[in-house]
Structures are given as C-alpha cells and as structure tokens.
Design an enzyme around this catalytic site. Sequence first.
Site, mmCIF file in Angstrom:
data_model
loop_
_atom_site.group_PDB
_atom_site.id
_atom_site.type_symbol
_atom_site.label_atom_id
_atom_site.label_comp_id
_atom_site.label_asym_id
_atom_site.label_seq_id
_atom_site.Cartn_x
_atom_site.Cartn_y
_atom_site.Cartn_z
ATOM 1 N N ARG A 70 0.844 -1.191 0.000
ATOM 2 C CA ARG A 70 0.000 0.000 0.000
ATOM 3 C C ARG A 70 0.888 1.253 0.000
ATOM 4 N NH1 ARG A 70 -1.875 0.799 4.308
ATOM 5 N NH2 ARG A 70 -1.195 -1.009 5.487
ATOM 6 N N SER A 249 -1.533 -3.634 10.322
ATOM 7 C CA SER A 249 -1.129 -4.483 9.202
ATOM 8 C C SER A 249 0.134 -5.271 9.546
ATOM 9 C CB SER A 249 -0.876 -3.619 7.976
ATOM 10 O OG SER A 249 -2.052 -2.928 7.648
ATOM 11 N N CYS A 251 0.565 -7.559 11.758
ATOM 12 C CA CYS A 251 0.782 -7.727 13.200
ATOM 13 C C CYS A 251 0.024 -8.926 13.763
ATOM 14 C CB CYS A 251 0.416 -6.445 13.939
ATOM 15 S SG CYS A 251 1.574 -5.111 13.609
ATOM 16 N N ARG A 365 2.445 -12.050 -0.541
ATOM 17 C CA ARG A 365 1.103 -12.410 -0.073
ATOM 18 C C ARG A 365 0.574 -13.655 -0.763
ATOM 19 N NH1 ARG A 365 -1.486 -8.914 3.979
ATOM 20 N NH2 ARG A 365 0.104 -7.336 4.279
HETATM 21 P P1 GTP Z 1 -2.333 -7.821 7.297
HETATM 22 O O1 GTP Z 1 -2.805 -8.836 6.307
HETATM 23 O O2 GTP Z 1 -1.263 -6.936 6.752
HETATM 24 O O3 GTP Z 1 -3.443 -7.013 7.872
HETATM 25 O O4 GTP Z 1 -1.531 -8.634 8.457
HETATM 26 P P2 GTP Z 1 -2.037 -9.524 9.698
HETATM 27 O O5 GTP Z 1 -2.376 -8.644 10.838
HETATM 28 O O6 GTP Z 1 -3.065 -10.491 9.250
HETATM 29 O O7 GTP Z 1 -0.687 -10.307 10.118
HETATM 30 P P3 GTP Z 1 -0.257 -11.836 9.921
HETATM 31 O O8 GTP Z 1 -1.053 -12.788 10.740
HETATM 32 O O9 GTP Z 1 -0.173 -12.120 8.465
HETATM 33 O O10 GTP Z 1 1.203 -11.795 10.535
HETATM 34 C C1 GTP Z 1 2.202 -10.906 10.073
HETATM 35 C C2 GTP Z 1 3.576 -11.407 10.460
HETATM 36 O O11 GTP Z 1 3.669 -11.526 11.874
HETATM 37 C C3 GTP Z 1 3.897 -12.785 9.876
HETATM 38 O O12 GTP Z 1 5.222 -12.800 9.427
HETATM 39 C C4 GTP Z 1 3.698 -13.715 11.048
HETATM 40 O O13 GTP Z 1 4.507 -14.849 10.952
HETATM 41 C C5 GTP Z 1 4.058 -12.839 12.256
HETATM 42 N N1 GTP Z 1 3.274 -13.223 13.464
HETATM 43 C C6 GTP Z 1 1.933 -13.459 13.520
HETATM 44 N N2 GTP Z 1 1.558 -13.823 14.781
HETATM 45 C C7 GTP Z 1 2.676 -13.796 15.527
HETATM 46 C C8 GTP Z 1 2.950 -14.079 16.913
HETATM 47 O O14 GTP Z 1 2.071 -14.424 17.712
HETATM 48 N N3 GTP Z 1 4.243 -13.928 17.332
HETATM 49 C C9 GTP Z 1 5.230 -13.546 16.482
HETATM 50 N N4 GTP Z 1 6.463 -13.435 16.965
HETATM 51 N N5 GTP Z 1 5.027 -13.289 15.164
HETATM 52 C C10 GTP Z 1 3.768 -13.406 14.696
HETATM 53 C C1 SPV Z 2 -2.993 -4.589 5.171
HETATM 54 O O1 SPV Z 2 -2.016 -3.914 4.783
HETATM 55 O O2 SPV Z 2 -3.574 -4.364 6.256
HETATM 56 C C2 SPV Z 2 -3.461 -5.724 4.350
HETATM 57 C C3 SPV Z 2 -2.892 -5.894 3.008
HETATM 58 O O3 SPV Z 2 -4.335 -6.459 4.777
HETATM 59 S S1 SPV Z 2 -3.626 -4.850 1.846
HETATM 60 O O4 SPV Z 2 -4.728 -5.587 1.198
HETATM 61 O O5 SPV Z 2 -2.600 -4.513 0.842
HETATM 62 O O6 SPV Z 2 -4.161 -3.668 2.477
HETATM 63 MN MN MN Z 3 -4.962 -5.818 6.916
#
Ligand code: GTP
Ligand code: SPV
Ligand code: MN
Length: 583
Positions: A70, A249, A251, A365
């Site tokens: 983004r 995002s 996280c 992604r």
């Molecule tokens: P968006 O799609 O961008 O909104 O992200 P999201 O909030 O869905 O995050 P996602 O679950 O994809 O995790 C993002 C990153 O954080 C990845 O590389 C995961 O491996 C890492 N991660 C997720 N949960 C944890 C956790 O509990 N501990 C740690 N250390 N890392 C984590």
């Molecule tokens: C985020 O950035 O929070 C996402 C990926 O979930 S995007 O669809 O690019 O916004």
């Molecule tokens: Mn998101």
Amino acid sequence: MTTTLEALQQWVDAVAAHTEPSDIRWCTGSDAEYQELVTQMLEDGTLSALNQDEYPNCYLHLSNANDVARVEHLTYVCTCEAEDAGPNNHWMAPEEAHRKVDALFDGAMRGRTMYVIPYCMGPIDSPYSRCGVEITDSAYVVANMKLMTRMGTAALKRIERERRFVKGLHSTGDLDPERRLIMHFPEELTIKSIGSGYGGNALLGKKCHALRIASYQARQEGWLAEHMLIVGVESPDGETHFIACAFPSACGKTNLAMLVPPASQPGWKIWTLGDDIAWLHLDDQGQLRAINPESGYFGVVPGTNTKTNKNAFEMIRHDTIFTNVARTADNEPWWEDKKVGEPATDWQGREYRAGNGPAAHPNSRFTVAASNNPCYSELAEAAEGVPISAIVFGGRRKELAPLVYESKDWRHGVLVGAGVASETTAANIGEVGVVRRDSMAMKPFCGYNFGDYWAHWLSFDERSDKLPRIFHVNWFRQDSDGKFLWPGFGENLRVLRWIIDRCEDRVGGKETPIGYLPNAGDIDTRDLDVSPETMEILTSIDVGQWRSELASVGGYLEAYGDRLPAELREEQQRIAAALVEAS
Ligand code: GTP
Ligand code: SPV
Ligand code: MN
C-alpha cells in the site's frame, strides 16, 4: 452481459468513453471465467504456474518492483471540508482530486480489456452487507476479487434490486509511482485508483470500500467498519466465544484468526470467521454482532510454516495465487521461514543471491478463498453475523505493552484503542520498525476525522448495556537480545482463554492504573518454555514508562483540537493521574 440498472450502465459507458478500452467484459464470477482468466494470464506472463504436483492450481505473480505494498502517502480522502478527513488522512478538495486523477485515466485502458466486477461485501442475503462495482483493466485484480469476495451475477442482482452501490474505478496505468493515486470520495461513494496493481491499492472492495468508504457510512448509519479479525474459540465443553481483534497491518490477525491449538490445550477448537475486516452492528437486544465482508484472504506469506501455523501452511498448498514470493529449483513457492527447501530465484525473478536481500518480499502475499481454510466457520455465511464477547486491540511493541490487559470499562477501552501504537511494517511502502500511533489499527483506513471516529465509538456506550469487554494484547515483547519473550502463534490461545474467563467473570485480575492484568498463575503456562520471571515481565507494567506513554497519548489526542471528544481527554487525564499516584 449488461445491466437493467440505468445508473450503472451509464457509469460503465462513461468510463469506457473516458478510458477507451478495446473490449468490455462484465464478470459473472463463475469458475469457468476464473479458469479462462488464469489461462490468459499464464499466456501473457502475468502469472506463471508453480509445481502442479506439489501445489495444484497455484500460480505466482511477480509485481513491478516499485509496486509491492500500500502507498499511504498517495492515498487521499477527498471530503468537501478538509476537517472532515482529519489529521489522520491526506486530503484533497474533491474537485481538484477528480481533475488530477481523471487526467491520468484519459485513454488509460487503450488496448486493454475493461472488466466490470459487481461484488457484495458480506453474505449475499445479509442486511448488513453492502455492494459495489469495481471497473478495472487488470485480470489479476479480477482473479483476486473472485477468490476474496462474493462477486458476479448474484451481486449484480442485489445491486439492481437495491439501486445503490459504491463505484470503484481502477487502472494499473503505467505503474509509474509519480502517476499513482488512490482517491476516496466518501460523500460520493466513489473510489478512483490508478498506477498500482497491488493488494489494498487495487482490490477496491477491501481497504478502499470495506474500510475507508464503509467507516464513513457506518458513522452515518450507527455501525462500525473495523480492521479486525473475527475468531470463534470453542472450549472442550463445546461453548464458543467470538472475539474481534484489531491489530495493525502485518501484526498477526490472519495467524490469530486461524490459530492451531497446541497439544497442551486438548479439546480447544478455533473457528475462523474473518482475518482482516469486521463490520459490527448492534442488534435489537443491544448485542454487538459481526460479519466479515470478505470471503477470502490476502495474507502475509513469510513466517508461515508447519510450526507457526500448520493450518495456513496447508491452506496455501492448493488453489492459491502467490504474489512476490521466491521459487525453488523444483518450481515450488519459497519464502523466509518456510523451513523447507531453498530459493533458486527471488521475488524479482532473479537468480537468488543472499546479498540482494530476502528471497521473498517481506510483504509477499497469498490469495485464497476462505473455503480453503481447514478451520473456516460456516457461520461466516450467517446473515445475522456472530455475537462478539470481547474486542481486543494490539500492536507490535518491543517494550512497554504487557502481554494482555483489560480496560476498566467501554470508555477506557476506547482510550486504549485510540492510543494503540505499533512498529511500522512492510505492508506499507515506507520505513519499517518505527513506532507510530495507529488508533484501533485504523490509521491508514479510517475514511474520516479520528476525532469524530472516537466520538462515534464512545456513543455505543449510551446505546447498549451489553457491550463487549475491551482488551489489549502484545505478542511482540522482546528481551535485550531482540528475542521474543512470548512464543506467540498457537500459544496465544492461552491468552484468549484468560480473556474469555474475564468475560465470564471466572478469573480475577490485578488492578493497575492502565487496567486489569493477569494475576501470577492465571495464564496457563503448562508445557511452555517460559520462566516465571519472564511471565512476571509480561504481566506487569513499568509505571515510569507508562507515565511517559500517557503523556504521549495526551499530546497525540490534542492534535485533533475541537474534534477531540472531551470524554476521551478526561479519560486520558484520569489514567495519567492514576499513574502519578502509583509512582
Ligand atoms: P495484514 O494482512 O497486513 O493485515 O496482516 P495480519 O495482521 O493479518 O498479520 P499476519 O497474521 O499475516 O502476521 C504478520 C507477520 O507476523 C507474519 O510474518 C507472522 O509470521 C508474524 N506473526 C503473527 N503472529 C505472531 C505471533 O504471535 N508472534 C510472532 N512473533 N510473530 C507473529
Ligand atoms: C494490510 O495492509 O492491512 C493488508 C494488506 O491487509 S492490503 O490488502 O494490501 O491492504
Ligand atoms: Mn490488513
């Protein structure tokens, strides 16, 4: 195909006259249409096939190297009054914004096919769902929208019946960042996006519609459009609680939404309702209910392995579009921390060399339909949504924020949400690892002034006496060597259990100025390699650091001037004073 809805037909005709495509195609959303688009993209190089024995129906798309996330600095909210967009958004006057972006759309689709994608955010038969139409010149966008939204004929029928839809116009343009703009006109229910083919910039049903435009509508109509996962936690007794969590995002939302319970927690089951966006409504009884407007995931690939998330690992073994991952010599997708195989070519298609940085882009992604998820809940199709027991805010904080705490009441919870801060990630183009305020994880996504948004959140208190409890979590505390103190992933279930026990008044809490923290021993650490000393660090606060934090939150809130609700300022002052007293 065309439409019986004149306003839609006229808009499509006008866009075609303006952008001059060679061809117009109304998308039906059928599987055959998806296959046809995939075949076409394999031919023109937009996609390449991955190893079909190991990864059936999986494809790889490598985006332009300047178009990998983004672009908050090029994203605008264009309301008539600048104050209505607020300091949290970039603003441009609607007239100027239309003029600028329309100039870029002149003839932009020459030689290309223009796709018309009617879509419905939310179950087709839900009163909470909202429809839109995206016009795009990207077949990749159509394929992603097919996996992630309810799009095509059924959505068009609903649009023709309701005669109301959000207009989203998208073109990849020439991918020159100088000619890239993501414009929102909430007062006109319109989005115009040009110059990017990536994720949240291009899949307009997602962040542009379901958060920026929807949050604006939600305020007018008395509901909330939030950057939240929705997860069902089923106990060994078969009792299920639904929890909605807002983390910024990258996280941890997708991972928490499809968490795999560890062996030490027998009988617990996790059900995914949604991994990124929740639309929350109060029902007639004052119960807050959530639907997930999406029907698929656009998730972060790096870090996914059989230990961190076996469900996610299995889910992306078939029928998945990968964007910007690396490849092995056997043509399998590869990413950092996959734990098997090694990269042969990187996310730019170059021969892999360690000196060139990570093999997969940190914001690479996967796109999959929710039905691929082994713990997908059928309740994601329920028109009335699911009842929410707890709202959880969180962020990525090396320091300061404890593993979990509970706010004292709704008003305090809104302050906790408003004060969320997190280290920036690769989900946006820009610096990574810098702590910034990201209220309710909505900094990049709220379609109006945060001052008004916090007031809207606060107003729910007068409308219901059954609101969910509000918590804050942090999976990302580190020691001085940069090692995570908490194992995270599946083990986060232990924290969800404490949250549920609090909601059911089954466990006490340690009262502190910032809220209730777990008492020693109340978070189950059976079979966990975390010492009592580490648990003590994770479940206590440093009053001195928190005094500075509250002062910083106070300064941040003041930037909203007259739009800042007095109640929120009072709440901040109350907590700040309690911290002074405690030190
Ligand atoms: P968006 O799609 O961008 O909104 O992200 P999201 O909030 O869905 O995050 P996602 O679950 O994809 O995790 C993002 C990153 O954080 C990845 O590389 C995961 O491996 C890492 N991660 C997720 N949960 C944890 C956790 O509990 N501990 C740690 N250390 N890392 C984590
Ligand atoms: C985020 O950035 O929070 C996402 C990926 O979930 S995007 O669809 O690019 O916004
Ligand atoms: Mn998101």
